[in-house]
Design a protein around this motif. Structure first.
Motif, PDB file in Angstrom:
ATOM      1  N   VAL A 266       7.175   9.602  -5.192  1.00 30.90           N
ATOM      2  CA  VAL A 266       6.241   8.551  -4.772  1.00 30.90           C
ATOM      3  C   VAL A 266       5.989   7.580  -5.924  1.00 30.90           C
ATOM      4  O   VAL A 266       6.031   6.348  -5.746  1.00 30.90           O
ATOM      5  CB  VAL A 266       4.930   9.167  -4.268  1.00 30.90           C
ATOM      6  N   GLU A 267       5.745   8.109  -7.117  1.00 36.61           N
ATOM      7  CA  GLU A 267       5.472   7.234  -8.256  1.00 36.61           C
ATOM      8  C   GLU A 267       6.686   6.376  -8.597  1.00 36.61           C
ATOM      9  O   GLU A 267       6.551   5.164  -8.852  1.00 36.61           O
ATOM     10  CB  GLU A 267       5.051   8.054  -9.470  1.00 36.61           C
ATOM     11  N   THR A 268       7.862   6.971  -8.584  1.00 40.30           N
ATOM     12  CA  THR A 268       9.075   6.215  -8.919  1.00 40.30           C
ATOM     13  C   THR A 268       9.306   5.092  -7.925  1.00 40.30           C
ATOM     14  O   THR A 268       9.569   3.940  -8.305  1.00 40.30           O
ATOM     15  CB  THR A 268      10.290   7.150  -8.946  1.00 40.30           C
ATOM     16  N   VAL A 269       9.217   5.395  -6.639  1.00 39.63           N
ATOM     17  CA  VAL A 269       9.495   4.391  -5.613  1.00 39.63           C
ATOM     18  C   VAL A 269       8.489   3.251  -5.681  1.00 39.63           C
ATOM     19  O   VAL A 269       8.859   2.071  -5.645  1.00 39.63           O
ATOM     20  CB  VAL A 269       9.510   5.039  -4.218  1.00 39.63           C
ATOM     21  N   VAL A 270       7.197   3.561  -5.807  1.00 34.22           N
ATOM     22  CA  VAL A 270       6.187   2.504  -5.854  1.00 34.22           C
ATOM     23  C   VAL A 270       6.316   1.702  -7.147  1.00 34.22           C
ATOM     24  O   VAL A 270       6.149   0.473  -7.145  1.00 34.22           O
ATOM     25  CB  VAL A 270       4.776   3.086  -5.691  1.00 34.22           C
ATOM     26  N   ASP A 271       6.630   2.357  -8.259  1.00 34.74           N
ATOM     27  CA  ASP A 271       6.853   1.621  -9.509  1.00 34.74           C
ATOM     28  C   ASP A 271       7.977   0.593  -9.351  1.00 34.74           C
ATOM     29  O   ASP A 271       7.868  -0.556  -9.821  1.00 34.74           O
ATOM     30  CB  ASP A 271       7.209   2.588 -10.642  1.00 34.74           C
ATOM     31  N   VAL A 272       9.066   0.989  -8.704  1.00 36.08           N
ATOM     32  CA  VAL A 272      10.186   0.064  -8.502  1.00 36.08           C
ATOM     33  C   VAL A 272       9.772  -1.085  -7.587  1.00 36.08           C
ATOM     34  O   VAL A 272      10.070  -2.257  -7.854  1.00 36.08           O
ATOM     35  CB  VAL A 272      11.408   0.802  -7.923  1.00 36.08           C
ATOM     36  N   ILE A 273       9.076  -0.767  -6.499  1.00 33.08           N
ATOM     37  CA  ILE A 273       8.624  -1.812  -5.574  1.00 33.08           C
ATOM     38  C   ILE A 273       7.714  -2.803  -6.292  1.00 33.08           C
ATOM     39  O   ILE A 273       7.858  -4.024  -6.142  1.00 33.08           O
ATOM     40  CB  ILE A 273       7.908  -1.178  -4.367  1.00 33.08           C
ATOM     41  N   ALA A 274       6.782  -2.299  -7.088  1.00 25.92           N
ATOM     42  CA  ALA A 274       5.875  -3.186  -7.817  1.00 25.92           C
ATOM     43  C   ALA A 274       6.630  -4.043  -8.820  1.00 25.92           C
ATOM     44  O   ALA A 274       6.365  -5.243  -8.961  1.00 25.92           O
ATOM     45  CB  ALA A 274       4.796  -2.360  -8.523  1.00 25.92           C
ATOM     46  N   ALA A 275       7.589  -3.448  -9.517  1.00 26.36           N
ATOM     47  CA  ALA A 275       8.349  -4.195 -10.521  1.00 26.36           C
ATOM     48  C   ALA A 275       9.208  -5.284  -9.893  1.00 26.36           C
ATOM     49  O   ALA A 275       9.442  -6.329 -10.504  1.00 26.36           O
ATOM     50  CB  ALA A 275       9.230  -3.238 -11.322  1.00 26.36           C
ATOM     51  N   GLN A 276       9.665  -5.047  -8.662  1.00 22.95           N
ATOM     52  CA  GLN A 276      10.539  -6.006  -7.981  1.00 22.95           C
ATOM     53  C   GLN A 276       9.777  -6.901  -7.004  1.00 22.95           C
ATOM     54  O   GLN A 276      10.400  -7.718  -6.317  1.00 22.95           O
ATOM     55  CB  GLN A 276      11.622  -5.241  -7.203  1.00 22.95           C
ATOM     56  N   SER A 277       8.457  -6.791  -6.947  1.00 23.67           N
ATOM     57  CA  SER A 277       7.699  -7.441  -5.873  1.00 23.67           C
ATOM     58  C   SER A 277       7.839  -8.956  -5.880  1.00 23.67           C
ATOM     59  O   SER A 277       8.002  -9.577  -4.820  1.00 23.67           O
ATOM     60  CB  SER A 277       6.227  -7.038  -5.950  1.00 23.67           C
ATOM     61  N   LYS A 278       7.787  -9.585  -7.035  1.00 18.40           N
ATOM     62  CA  LYS A 278       7.903 -11.040  -7.080  1.00 18.40           C
ATOM     63  C   LYS A 278       9.329 -11.497  -6.833  1.00 18.40           C
ATOM     64  O   LYS A 278       9.579 -12.413  -6.044  1.00 18.40           O
ATOM     65  CB  LYS A 278       7.387 -11.567  -8.420  1.00 18.40           C
ATOM     66  N   GLN A 279      10.265 -10.853  -7.493  1.00 11.73           N
ATOM     67  CA  GLN A 279      11.653 -11.274  -7.370  1.00 11.73           C
ATOM     68  C   GLN A 279      12.180 -11.104  -5.951  1.00 11.73           C
ATOM     69  O   GLN A 279      12.925 -11.964  -5.446  1.00 11.73           O
ATOM     70  CB  GLN A 279      12.523 -10.474  -8.341  1.00 11.73           C
ATOM     71  N   LEU A 280      11.798 -10.003  -5.288  1.00 10.13           N
ATOM     72  CA  LEU A 280      12.318  -9.708  -3.954  1.00 10.13           C
ATOM     73  C   LEU A 280      11.307  -9.996  -2.853  1.00 10.13           C
ATOM     74  O   LEU A 280      11.563  -9.673  -1.694  1.00 10.13           O
ATOM     75  CB  LEU A 280      12.772  -8.245  -3.887  1.00 10.13           C
TER      76      LEU A 280
END
Length: 329
Positions: A266-280
């Motif tokens: 859960v932490e890994t997936v949400v971290d990736v989503i947050a990191a990519q939120s603006k770009q994607l």
């Protein structure tokens, strides 16, 4: 509230205890406890007034009676949880063996009338690209027409009633190869009016659940899937401008599936989503699910919860609280 990826992420959760399985059946044990659900939602939300979605499922089939109130199927009486800043993420399933799109559109109008005041997002159909499972809407005839007409019906009725912040969308599971044409088929059928009425597209995805992914590869795998969905599914169909909302994600515990691994996924997936939120252009994340369907059962579909079926928190519950605090709107 109209949100973009630049405002932070809009979090949510499905708080029921019933889950569909891959055979068309339902996994479920104890009934939901509204008081314990409300308490758990308060803790995940972190503070009153913080935007937070409560995902709820409601279905239309050939036996649905129009002209009377429609009760949510899972969780029951979902509107009771749309308080203290929380609002519904309402999933209107289309499961008409007779292909009754007219009836479904009438049903959607009534849902806007009944739930519009407490609803933030209304999702037209659930996983309509999946044709093999009768618990999912792609199994039923005329599902493309149901999406295209349904989105515009929801948008029109919301405007008429002044629910200008009610966002309408649809979702899919990950699409690869020839299956990527599913979204293009919708936009070809609906044209400019359909595209202009859409507010978001949803994605249900469950990395490392149905196909194992090594923990070290998970961040790259998640980021690659999100990029693929943006570049190879949404953009070619004319929907590249829309926010992408993760409408279902989870990871079940059980034999050889340790609760601490669940928290890490859960932490890994949400971290990736947050990191990519603006770009994607990723606007939000909804977790599936709050509690186990049945903690005594060891099947894959019974233990998706952040808590056991008696609402005892697993490690992932506190992880989710931390992520909401760190990344939410």
């Amino acid at each position: 509230m109209t949100l973009t990826a630049h405002d932070g992420m809009l979090f949510g959760i499905y708080p029921g205890g019933v889950a569909g399985d891959d055979t068309g059946g339902l996994a479920g044990g104890l009934p939901d406890d509204p008081a314990l659900v409300s308490s758990a939602l308060d803790r995940l939300q972190g503070r009153p007034g913080r935007p937070f979605l409560v995902r709820a499922y409601i279905g239309f089939d050939d036996a649905t009676r129009l002209g009377e109130p429609h009760a949510t199927a899972a969780p029951a009486a979902a509107a009771q949880h749309a308080i203290r800043g929380r609002r519904l993420d309402l999933v209107a399933q289309y499961q008409s063996p007779g292909g009754d799109v007219d009836g479904y559109c009438a049903f959607l109008r009534e849902l806007v009338e009944q739930y519009g005041a407490v609803t933030s997002t209304l999702q037209v159909t659930e996983e309509p690209n999946v044709m093999s499972n009768p618990t999912l809407d792609g199994y039923y005839p005329a599902v493309h027409e149901a999406i295209v007409r349904g989105v515009s019906v929801v948008k029109a009725r919301a405007r008429e009633l002044g629910y200008t912040n009610l966002r309408v969308g649809f979702n899919t599971t990950p699409l690869f190869g020839p299956a990527t044409s599913f979204v293009t088929e919708l936009t070809n059928l609906g044209g400019k009016d359909f595209i202009s009425d859409l507010d978001y597209v949803g994605l249900d995805f469950f990395p490392d659940v149905f196909q194992p992914v090594d923990a070290s590869d998970l961040p790259h795998s998640v980021a690659g899937l999100l990029r693929h969905h943006r570049d190879s599914v949404l953009a070619p169909s004319g929907l590249g401008h829309l926010p992408l909302h993760i409408t279902e994600h989870g990871w079940p515990t059980g034999p050889e599936r340790h609760p601490h691994r669940q928290a890490g996924v859960v932490e890994t997936v949400v971290d990736v989503i947050a990191a990519q939120s603006k770009q994607l252009h990723l606007s939000g994340y909804t977790h599936f699910a709050l509690r186990d369907a049945d903690s005594a059962e060891t099947g894959l579909f019974h233990q998706f919860g952040l808590t056991t079926d008696d609402y005892s928190p697993k490690p992932a519950f506190d992880t989710m609280k931390m992520l909401v605090e760190r990344f939410s709107v």
